[in-house]
Design an enzyme around this catalytic site. Structure first.
Site, PDB file in Angstrom:
ATOM      1  CD  GLU A 330     -43.300  25.402   2.470  1.00  0.00           C
ATOM      2  OE1 GLU A 330     -43.789  26.546   2.456  1.00  0.00           O
ATOM      3  OE2 GLU A 330     -43.150  24.704   1.453  1.00  0.00           O
ATOM      4  CB  CYS A 331     -40.228  27.635   7.194  1.00  0.00           C
ATOM      5  SG  CYS A 331     -39.432  29.053   7.998  1.00  0.00           S
TER       6      CYS A 331
END
Length: 453
Positions: A330-331
């Site tokens: 994520e991210c």
């Protein structure tokens, strides 16, 4: 279950919530009180400061991610062995999903958890106007929970007079003040406060802060207000399904990858999974015997050169994912998987090469806020709607298209997420209690790779 607690809030960001929260946590620690701390909303950095002060992990509570019962359960669970809990609000007290809704804001969390509130008011460059400001916040309440006020950045000479007039004219107590503390300022950057590790002499600053506030806050009044909190549901210990029995999950954790919801990690442990920490910055390759991989967010953009120079780790991750190792990224972890990534100055470096294309700094907040993900599958499984959050200045040539991200207010939406049989990767940050089917789908994929427990 009885848990004394208080929520620290303010009319707006930058009013001193984190400073007061950390100072109060330090005071309670000096008193020898068993204390839990919580941050309202999807913030990763403020809980790091709470944890540094307390020497124990801080947690997040978020009423967009979780319903009333789950929110209260998580508060009770994480405060089970404590005498008091301190909760820090987000933005202004009534700020929530939009200008028309306070949902998911500090006032919503206070109401859901029946927690008394202390309002921190910036008293610099004002005097009687403070009464109008405080009165407005008191009158706007749908659930009357603001029980006290703390005056920030006020002179010791003016404070007694302001305290007297506020308590004479308004139905609220003044629980102390914070003088101007130039030696305790917490600096910020593009994603929020600087990390605790980057603050010079943080331990000394926090010690100075708590010592000063011990002299200026009315701790007896604060403890009395905290004791008026409503009761919470009784909770037991870990309640895992055993879905992670025997699984070794690699967890990237270092200066570049440091954004975690502690409840996410505990959820996996409660299912029986072992989390094996490693550093994409400092280790030569992935740990042996992994059944899955977690690449969370953080500040990889500040360590692009070092991440790129660790070619053996980049190659280890690429080979493992191409070989079928299940991974959630994520991210910042998603950025690291790309072919290349720029640093903050725009210089491009090779990354892990799992995702095609490059990632670069846009120089502005690209997509921000709560979203609901729909329309896709997670490791080949239908898990339904996923509530999550985006906050990033970087973008990529291909952010994914397997899910539709929809804002909870307004009509804005966009495609995102790369979802494959062994990969779930994109910009959204995930909170497992928003939809526990998601982490269980990850563990199922890890189990299929490893075989029976």
């Amino acid at each position: 279950m009885k848990l004394d607690r208080i929520l620290i809030t303010a009319p707006k960001s930058g009013s001193g919530k984190t400073l007061v929260t950390c100072g109060l946590l330090g005071i309670l620690k000096k008193r020898g009180m068993r204390t839990a701390s919580f941050k309202c909303g999807p913030d990763f950095i403020d809980p790091m400061f709470h944890s540094r002060v307390l020497g124990a992990k801080s947690r997040n509570l978020d009423t967009f991610f979780t319903d009333r019962e789950t929110t209260r359960m998580l508060l009770a669970k994480n405060g089970r062995d404590c005498e008091i809990a301190v909760m820090e609000g987000v933005m202004g007290y009534y700020d929530g999903l939009s200008e028309r809704s306070s949902r998911a804001g500090a006032s919503d969390l206070a109401a859901v958890t029946e927690t008394p509130v202390l309002l921190v008011v910036d008293a610099s460059a004002s005097s009687r106007s403070l009464l109008a400001l405080i009165k407005g916040f008191l009158d706007f309440q749908q659930v009357p929970l603001i029980r006290g006020v703390i005056l920030n950045r006020i002179s010791p000479m003016l404070y007694p007079r302001m305290k007297a007039v506020i308590e004479e004219e308004l139905p609220v107590k003044v629980a102390g003040y914070v003088p101007v503390l130039k030696d305790c300022v917490l600096e910020s950057r593009h994603l929020g406060l600087m990390l605790p590790e980057e603050v010079d002499s943080l331990k000394e600053k926090m010690e100075i802060l708590s010592s000063r506030l011990l002299e200026t806050l009315d701790l007896d009044l604060i403890l009395k207000i905290a004791s008026e909190a409503g009761e919470l549901p009784e909770v037991s210990g870990a309640q895992g399904s055993g879905a992670g029995c025997g699984l070794r999950i690699g967890l990237a954790r270092d200066e570049a990858f440091c954004f975690f919801y502690e409840d996410n990690l505990n959820f996996l442990r409660e299912q029986g999974a072992e989390l094996v920490e490693f550093s994409p910055l400092h280790d030569a390759e992935l740990p042996q015997g992994l059944s899955g991989l977690l690449l969370h967010g953080g500040y990889p953009e500040l360590h692009v050169k070092e991440l790129s120079e660790n070619a053996s780790m980049r190659e280890s991750i690429r080979r493992s994912l191409e070989g079928g190792l299940p991974c959630m990224a994520e991210c910042g972890g998603f950025l690291y998987l790309h072919e290349t990534m720029t640093d903050m100055e725009g210089k491009e470096y090779p990354m892990a090469g799992v995702m095609r294309g490059k990632a670069w700094n846009t120089g502005k907040l690209t997509r921000f806020g709560y979203i609901t993900l729909t329309g896709g599958r997670v490791f080949g499984r239908d898990v339904g709607k996923i509530r999550s959050h985006e906050f990033h200045y970087f973008d990529t040539e291909d952010p994914g298209s397997d899910f539709l991200a929809e804002k909870p207010s307004g009509n804005r939406s966009w495609r995102c997420i790369h979802s494959r049989e062994n990969l779930f990767a994109g910009f959204p940050h995930l909170y497992y209690y928003a939809n526990t089917k998601l982490p269980l789908a990850f563990l199922d994929a890890c189990r299929e790779r490893k075989g029976p427990c």
